[in-house]
Design a protein around this motif. Sequence first.
Motif, PDB file in Angstrom:
ATOM      1  N   PRO A  95      -6.969   9.302  -6.897  1.00 35.24           N
ATOM      2  CA  PRO A  95      -5.712   9.155  -7.646  1.00 35.24           C
ATOM      3  C   PRO A  95      -4.730   8.127  -7.069  1.00 35.24           C
ATOM      4  N   ALA A  96      -4.506   8.127  -5.772  1.00 37.29           N
ATOM      5  CA  ALA A  96      -3.542   7.189  -5.178  1.00 37.29           C
ATOM      6  C   ALA A  96      -4.007   5.745  -5.359  1.00 37.29           C
ATOM      7  N   GLN A  97      -5.303   5.520  -5.229  1.00 34.58           N
ATOM      8  CA  GLN A  97      -5.831   4.167  -5.413  1.00 34.58           C
ATOM      9  C   GLN A  97      -5.810   3.766  -6.890  1.00 34.58           C
ATOM     10  N   ARG A  98      -5.941   4.750  -7.776  1.00 28.73           N
ATOM     11  CA  ARG A  98      -5.847   4.469  -9.211  1.00 28.73           C
ATOM     12  C   ARG A  98      -4.447   3.957  -9.564  1.00 28.73           C
ATOM     13  N   VAL A  99      -3.446   4.565  -8.949  1.00 27.55           N
ATOM     14  CA  VAL A  99      -2.072   4.100  -9.166  1.00 27.55           C
ATOM     15  C   VAL A  99      -1.934   2.682  -8.618  1.00 27.55           C
ATOM     16  N   GLY A 100      -2.470   2.445  -7.433  1.00 33.05           N
ATOM     17  CA  GLY A 100      -2.438   1.101  -6.846  1.00 33.05           C
ATOM     18  C   GLY A 100      -3.154   0.086  -7.720  1.00 33.05           C
ATOM     19  N   TYR A 101      -4.252   0.499  -8.309  1.00 30.77           N
ATOM     20  CA  TYR A 101      -5.016  -0.353  -9.233  1.00 30.77           C
ATOM     21  C   TYR A 101      -4.143  -0.732 -10.428  1.00 30.77           C
ATOM     22  N   ALA A 102      -3.448   0.249 -10.983  1.00 31.85           N
ATOM     23  CA  ALA A 102      -2.576  -0.008 -12.139  1.00 31.85           C
ATOM     24  C   ALA A 102      -1.434  -0.946 -11.759  1.00 31.85           C
ATOM     25  N   VAL A 103      -0.840  -0.709 -10.595  1.00 31.69           N
ATOM     26  CA  VAL A 103       0.264  -1.552 -10.138  1.00 31.69           C
ATOM     27  C   VAL A 103      -0.214  -2.988  -9.938  1.00 31.69           C
ATOM     28  N   GLU A 104      -1.352  -3.130  -9.285  1.00 30.59           N
ATOM     29  CA  GLU A 104      -1.876  -4.473  -9.025  1.00 30.59           C
ATOM     30  C   GLU A 104      -2.288  -5.176 -10.317  1.00 30.59           C
ATOM     31  N   SER A 105      -2.803  -4.446 -11.291  1.00 30.68           N
ATOM     32  CA  SER A 105      -3.161  -5.084 -12.564  1.00 30.68           C
ATOM     33  C   SER A 105      -1.901  -5.589 -13.270  1.00 30.68           C
ATOM     34  N   LEU A 106      -0.795  -4.847 -13.159  1.00 28.16           N
ATOM     35  CA  LEU A 106       0.473  -5.306 -13.730  1.00 28.16           C
ATOM     36  C   LEU A 106       1.004  -6.539 -13.001  1.00 28.16           C
ATOM     37  N   LYS A 107       0.824  -6.584 -11.696  1.00 28.63           N
ATOM     38  CA  LYS A 107       1.255  -7.756 -10.930  1.00 28.63           C
ATOM     39  C   LYS A 107       0.466  -8.991 -11.347  1.00 28.63           C
ATOM     40  N   VAL A 108      -0.836  -8.828 -11.550  1.00 20.44           N
ATOM     41  CA  VAL A 108      -1.672  -9.948 -11.999  1.00 20.44           C
ATOM     42  C   VAL A 108      -1.176 -10.455 -13.344  1.00 20.44           C
ATOM     43  N   THR A 109      -0.971  -9.523 -14.273  1.00 18.45           N
ATOM     44  CA  THR A 109      -0.506  -9.890 -15.610  1.00 18.45           C
ATOM     45  C   THR A 109       0.851 -10.582 -15.550  1.00 18.45           C
ATOM     46  N   THR A 110       1.758 -10.054 -14.749  1.00 19.23           N
ATOM     47  CA  THR A 110       3.090 -10.638 -14.622  1.00 19.23           C
ATOM     48  C   THR A 110       3.021 -12.048 -14.055  1.00 19.23           C
ATOM     49  N   ARG A 111       2.235 -12.227 -12.991  1.00 20.87           N
ATOM     50  CA  ARG A 111       2.082 -13.563 -12.399  1.00 20.87           C
ATOM     51  C   ARG A 111       1.580 -14.559 -13.430  1.00 20.87           C
ATOM     52  N   LEU A 112       0.551 -14.152 -14.143  1.00 24.31           N
ATOM     53  CA  LEU A 112      -0.056 -15.066 -15.114  1.00 24.31           C
ATOM     54  C   LEU A 112       0.890 -15.369 -16.269  1.00 24.31           C
ATOM     55  N   MET A 113       1.625 -14.397 -16.737  1.00 23.89           N
ATOM     56  CA  MET A 113       2.561 -14.648 -17.835  1.00 23.89           C
ATOM     57  C   MET A 113       3.702 -15.570 -17.389  1.00 23.89           C
ATOM     58  N   THR A 126      -3.338  -4.123   1.982  1.00 19.52           N
ATOM     59  CA  THR A 126      -4.049  -2.880   2.287  1.00 19.52           C
ATOM     60  C   THR A 126      -4.593  -2.248   1.012  1.00 19.52           C
ATOM     61  N   MET A 127      -3.766  -2.224  -0.029  1.00 19.02           N
ATOM     62  CA  MET A 127      -4.200  -1.662  -1.304  1.00 19.02           C
ATOM     63  C   MET A 127      -5.291  -2.534  -1.929  1.00 19.02           C
ATOM     64  N   VAL A 128      -5.089  -3.833  -1.880  1.00 20.87           N
ATOM     65  CA  VAL A 128      -6.064  -4.751  -2.485  1.00 20.87           C
ATOM     66  C   VAL A 128      -7.437  -4.555  -1.853  1.00 20.87           C
ATOM     67  N   ASP A 129      -7.482  -4.358  -0.529  1.00 16.74           N
ATOM     68  CA  ASP A 129      -8.754  -4.161   0.160  1.00 16.74           C
ATOM     69  C   ASP A 129      -9.488  -2.906  -0.306  1.00 16.74           C
ATOM     70  N   MET A 130      -8.768  -1.931  -0.858  1.00 21.22           N
ATOM     71  CA  MET A 130      -9.385  -0.678  -1.316  1.00 21.22           C
ATOM     72  C   MET A 130      -9.860  -0.757  -2.764  1.00 21.22           C
ATOM     73  N   LEU A 131      -9.531  -1.836  -3.457  1.00 28.36           N
ATOM     74  CA  LEU A 131      -9.866  -1.947  -4.879  1.00 28.36           C
ATOM     75  C   LEU A 131     -11.242  -2.564  -5.071  1.00 28.36           C
ATOM     76  N   PRO A 132     -11.813  -2.380  -6.263  1.00 26.44           N
ATOM     77  CA  PRO A 132     -13.118  -2.980  -6.547  1.00 26.44           C
ATOM     78  C   PRO A 132     -13.068  -4.506  -6.418  1.00 26.44           C
ATOM     79  N   GLU A 133     -14.217  -5.086  -6.130  1.00 29.02           N
ATOM     80  CA  GLU A 133     -14.323  -6.529  -5.896  1.00 29.02           C
ATOM     81  C   GLU A 133     -13.791  -7.358  -7.068  1.00 29.02           C
TER      82      GLU A 133
END
Length: 155
Positions: free
Chosen positions: A46-64, A102-109
Amino acid sequence: MPDGVAQTQLTRKLVDSLYVEAMVLADEARAYFEDHGVEARDSLPPAQRVGYAVESLKVTTRLMHVIAWLLTWRGEANGEIDAEQARHPDRRLGLTARSDPTMVDMLPEGAQRLIVASEELHKRVRRLEQDLLAPPEEPKASPARSLLGRLERAF
């Protein structure tokens, strides 16, 4: 061809190239975070799932932010807006939150690859913006001209 024309064409080519890169990366991110990465996300704690969601939003924000900035400069190159409007502070590249290594290292490749690619693209565009908005440098005096000037004053 005058230098100004060559510079404009180079800038237009660079902006167009970065725009294509940003759009392709945005499409890859959408496909990954909405489709391919769902199974990988669901297998995370669960904690990494939240990190995954946060990081996906950061990617989207950067790109936009990058895409919006590039569209401004494409508009300037096409004569849709003038240089003053393109350089207005409201049209600057938006600030984005850094990813937590730290969070990025725990996410899928796949997620890691997209995060890094979006950060690198944002950094390159940030450097481009800084170069474009920097005040022009004063021409440096030639050492030879300086020496000639001193000799003229001496004699």
